[in-house]
Design a protein around this motif. Structure first.
Motif, PDB file in Angstrom:
ATOM      1  N   GLY A   1      13.004  -6.032  -4.530  1.00  0.00           N
ATOM      2  CA  GLY A   1      12.476  -4.677  -4.388  1.00  0.00           C
ATOM      3  C   GLY A   1      13.585  -3.655  -4.253  1.00  0.00           C
ATOM      4  O   GLY A   1      13.511  -2.561  -4.822  1.00  0.00           O
TER       5      GLY A   1
ATOM      6  N   ARG B   1      15.106  -3.115  -7.610  1.00  0.00           N
ATOM      7  CA  ARG B   1      14.191  -2.359  -8.463  1.00  0.00           C
ATOM      8  C   ARG B   1      14.312  -0.863  -8.176  1.00  0.00           C
ATOM      9  O   ARG B   1      14.281  -0.043  -9.095  1.00  0.00           O
ATOM     10  CB  ARG B   1      12.757  -2.839  -8.226  1.00  0.00           C
TER      11      ARG B   1
ATOM     12  N   ASP C   1       6.857  -4.295  -0.336  1.00  0.00           N
ATOM     13  CA  ASP C   1       7.913  -5.194  -0.793  1.00  0.00           C
ATOM     14  C   ASP C   1       9.172  -4.928   0.021  1.00  0.00           C
ATOM     15  O   ASP C   1       9.724  -3.824  -0.012  1.00  0.00           O
ATOM     16  CB  ASP C   1       8.182  -4.962  -2.287  1.00  0.00           C
TER      17      ASP C   1
ATOM     18  N   ASP D   1       9.595  -1.045  -1.772  1.00  0.00           N
ATOM     19  CA  ASP D   1       8.662  -0.768  -2.858  1.00  0.00           C
ATOM     20  C   ASP D   1       7.232  -0.968  -2.380  1.00  0.00           C
ATOM     21  O   ASP D   1       6.981  -1.564  -1.326  1.00  0.00           O
ATOM     22  CB  ASP D   1       8.944  -1.690  -4.055  1.00  0.00           C
TER      23      ASP D   1
ATOM     24  N   HIS E   1       3.408  -2.311  -3.750  1.00  0.00           N
ATOM     25  CA  HIS E   1       2.711  -3.096  -4.765  1.00  0.00           C
ATOM     26  C   HIS E   1       1.275  -2.593  -4.876  1.00  0.00           C
ATOM     27  O   HIS E   1       0.552  -2.543  -3.885  1.00  0.00           O
ATOM     28  CB  HIS E   1       2.725  -4.572  -4.352  1.00  0.00           C
TER      29      HIS E   1
ATOM     30  N   TYR F   1       4.495  -1.901  -9.626  1.00  0.00           N
ATOM     31  CA  TYR F   1       5.269  -1.424  -8.484  1.00  0.00           C
ATOM     32  C   TYR F   1       5.439   0.089  -8.577  1.00  0.00           C
ATOM     33  O   TYR F   1       5.675   0.628  -9.657  1.00  0.00           O
ATOM     34  CB  TYR F   1       6.640  -2.096  -8.444  1.00  0.00           C
TER      35      TYR F   1
END
Length: 423
Positions: A146, A149, A141, A125, A127, A15
């Motif tokens: 996400g 994160r 994401d 996010d 990927h 990510y």
């Protein structure tokens, strides 16, 4: 030592958020020098997936940022937050021309808007797949995981929801192309599908990239995918790649993938394999599936019972529209037919059918019995492929239900599977 001369590496997903603000190291002789921190990535549009072409590295003391060609990145260590670059690479200062597309600046934190101008979510996010010294943006994401994160709470997201799966992400190919006039791109990211369809689609969106990889890389990539996505990828790949994967994957893994396919899809795959491999794989199938597959692979006229799938959605007339969407989105069942919901009585008698468009256009609390079409075109298990082709040609449906003499629903034939048999 350049990336092309480095030992062969396995494909890896990561990510973007796990690398932002991470150190970028540059090897000089026997020591590693810190160039700065990763702040963005430049992508090049084209094909289904944008390719990452440069890493943008910010530096301290007011010095201008550098650009690091992605093809020269030697290693990405997410756990140690390190990106390393070999000493043979000559770096230059980054010039922010308006024509250059920066993924963090232009996509991250943007709203996702569907074709009906509904706000779906926020892009939290990106990927990315890295293989053979190249990187591609494959998903965005929009999940809660996400978001966490991005807040550096990835450990908590993992505790709550486990390891993220590819099928939980939104494939890039459903994102509309970014505008060519990037100077004035301050709007939202748009999709080329509607909000309701996002969770209903199970795309084999890695098949094209799979064809560019080596055998070892294909096997490694297939092992990272969940069974349903891997089965779709295998089905969509070209025959050369299919034969390579069947010969290279573990036999138990292939058996898992076959269980996720319809008999027509299995027969289509076995037809392109050497006979010894085809017969060996048949032994891993359930007895009923083997009979259907054998029938499909015979020269004589095939009966539709061999083509029909049992993975369709059937609900009673009193069920609500939101119930149908909830069942489609549930990961407990994989549906081969997603364009129609079949309405049945308690004894399984077919009462009607609801097109996916009817579901989208009606209120979530509407009952299926109120919007269903009662006059349903049906097939019989005794019908031949030729009979089915005539019905599909006449009415233009994507799938047709199969009923017995008491009009009880016993299966559904998709036009896609029928074409596989004909071919």
């Amino acid at each position: 030592m350049t990336e092309t001369s480095a030992p062969r590496e396995e494909p890896e997903f990561f990510y973007m958020s796990t690398l932002l603000r991470d150190k970028v190291l540059h090897r000089t002789g026997d020591r590693m020098e810190t160039l700065g921190t990763l702040t963005d990535m430049e992508i090049r549009l084209g094909g289904l997936y944008p390719e990452v072409v440069n890493l943008i590295v910010s530096r301290s003391m007011g010095r201008p940022p550098l650009e690091v060609p992605a093809r020269f990145v030697k290693a990405i260590d997410v756990k140690r937050s390190v990106v390393s670059v070999p000493d043979s690479v000559r770096l230059r200062e980054f010039e922010g021309e308006s024509s250059r597309i920066l993924i963090k600046d232009m996509v991250l934190d943007k709203k996702i808007i569907d074709t009906d101008e509904y706000e779906v979510e926020i892009v939290y996010d990106i990927h990315i797949l890295r293989a053979r010294g190249r990187m591609w943006v494959v998903h965005v994401d929009v999940s809660k995981a996400g978001m966490m994160r991005r807040l550096h709470l990835g450990w908590l997201a993992h505790l709550l929801w486990g390891t993220p799966k590819v099928a939980d992400l939104l494939p890039w190919k459903y994102v509309q192309p970014l505008p060519s006039d990037l100077d004035r791109f301050h709007g939202n990211v748009k999709l080329n599908i509607s909000r309701e369809k996002i969770a209903d689609i199970h795309p084999a969106d890695l098949a094209d990239i799979m064809e560019e990889l080596s055998t070892d890389e294909r096997v490694a990539l297939m092992d990272t995918l969940d069974t349903e996505t891997a089965a779709d990828t295998l089905e969509e790949a070209e025959p050369r790649v299919q034969r390579d994967l069947v010969a290279s994957l573990r036999r138990d893994r292939i058996a898992e993938l076959l269980q996720a396919m319809t008999p027509a899809q299995i027969a289509d795959l076995l037809e392109i394999l050497p006979r010894i491999d085809s017969e060996a794989l048949k032994k891993t199938l359930a007895a009923e599936t083997t009979l259907k597959v054998n029938d499909l692979m015979q020269v004589h006229e095939v009966k539709l019972g061999s083509v029909a799938t049992s993975r369709y959605l059937a609900l009673p007339a009193h069920a609500l529209v939101r119930t149908a969407f909830s069942r489609f989105r549930s990961r407990k069942t994989r549906y081969d037919v997603i364009m129609y919901v079949y309405v049945t009585a308690e004894d399984g008698t077919l009462q009607g059918v609801v097109d996916i468009r009817e579901l989208i256009q009606n209120r979530s609390d509407e009952r299926l019995g109120a919007i269903m079409t009662e006059q349903v075109v049906t097939l019989s298990a005794e019908d031949s492929v030729s009979d089915a082709v005539a019905e599909f040609t006449k009415y233009g449906f994507r799938s047709l239900p199969m009923v017995d003499e008491q009009r009880k629903l016993i299966g559904v034939v998709s036009y896609k599977d029928l074409l596989s048999v004909i071919q």
